[in-house]
Design a protein around this motif. Structure first.
Motif: not given
Length: 341
Positions: A50-51, A53, A84, A98, A101, A106-107, A109, A274, A278
């Protein structure tokens, strides 16, 4: 009816029965398949790292919060979590990344109230803050605080307001930057107390705090978390906190509302988003995971020490809060004519 008619009628009945049977079988199979897919989406998530941001540089409060949460989410979900930093344009660069994305959870904010302020300040965000994101959870509040140097003649909010109401007076007051929650806290004070304020924007709460400490500017509004160490050391004095209730970090400092301005409130929230679209099951799993983390006594204790007031919310509650603040701050920025582009 002759034998041939009976024969064809029998064949027709067989065909109809077979067709109806196939329809029932395929309908049932499709239903099972859809249910299995939905279940597997929830069970399998996450399937890769997972990221998170962060729209601010490393080292700030929002970044520290994201890194602490990321490490704990990694422990619970069994996948690496990478934080990140994508600062720039008051957070709009990271937010746009984001929004674009894949909508698979998995991404994420990590945002604070600046996310709700930006739509009223920037004419071209590159994304729709209300439509391009799905709220996951609100995790913490951080109030702002009006501070003065320890040697200041102001000992209360009333002193500060009275000084500003003198003929020809223009209170110079620092903030963490144009369009920040601290800037809007000053503007709200100016409007509610009917006092002229000379807003002095800085590039962050740290530089603003430094100039208040050294007396370069007579007052400032900064985050309570950034001011806390200097308050404890007796280097600055807090006149008021902007939250609706007193901060546990400085329980002896009254709120703005307590000091003659009822209804005044600006509490900076922090939470996770997200991309829109999602799956609801994934959002629910993320919400449940982070809520469990935020209820851990050690997590709450550690966050309180650095100025955060831990909280939890449903995804719907956080979505509503963001929408309300977008509208509230848009009305305020329009009223004061604040535009960044």
């Amino acid at each position: 009816m002759n034998k041939r008619s009976y024969f064809f009628r029998g064949i027709l009945l067989v065909v109809v029965s077979v067709v109806l049977g196939l329809i029932v079988v395929f309908s049932h199979t499709g239903h099972v398949s859809a249910s299995a897919n939905s279940s597997s989406t929830t069970t399998a998530f996450p399937t890769r790292p997972l990221t998170i941001i962060v729209t601010f540089p490393p080292g700030g409060g929002t970044d520290l919060l994201a890194r602490k949460l990321g490490a704990l989410i990694q422990q619970r979900l069994g996948q690496p979590v990478v934080v990140e930093n994508r600062p720039g344009a008051s957070g709009n660069i990271g937010a746009r990344a984001v929004a674009e994305a894949p909508a698979d959870g998995h991404t994420l904010l990590m945002v604070n109230s600046s996310f709700a302020i930006n739509p009223g300040v920037y004419g071209h965000l590159g994304f729709d803050p209300k439509k391009d994101f799905q709220a996951v959870i609100n995790v913490a509040f951080v109030p702002s605080v009006l501070i003065v140097p320890e040697a200041s003649r102001y000992h209360s909010l009333a002193d500060w307001i009275q000084a500003g109401q003198q003929p020809g007076a223009h209170l110079a007051t620092a903030s963490c930057g144009n369009g920040t929650p601290q800037h809007l806290a000053i503007e709200m004070l100016m409007l509610r107390a009917d006092v002229p304020v000379q807003h002095v924007p800085y590039r962050g709460c740290g530089p603003a705090l430094t100039d208040v400490l050294t007396g370069q500017v007579p007052a400032g509004v900064v985050t309570a978390s950034s001011a806390a160490p200097f308050l404890a050391a007796g280097k600055v004095r807090a006149l008021a906190v902007t939250s609706p209730q007193r901060s546990t970090l400085m329980a002896d400092v009254p709120t703005v509302a307590e000091q003659g301005l009822p209804g005044y409130e600006l509490d900076q929230w922090h939470g996770l988003l997200v991309p829109a679209g999602t799956p609801a099951e994934v959002v629910a799993k993320l919400n449940r995971t982070v809520a469990q983390i935020m209820k851990q006594p050690d997590v709450r204790r550690d966050l309180l020490k650095i100025g955060f007031s831990p909280t939890t919310s449903t995804a719907a509650e956080f979505q509503s809060l963001i929408g309300q603040d977008i509208d509230r701050f848009a009305a305020l920025t329009q009223r004061i004519g604040l535009k960044a582009d």
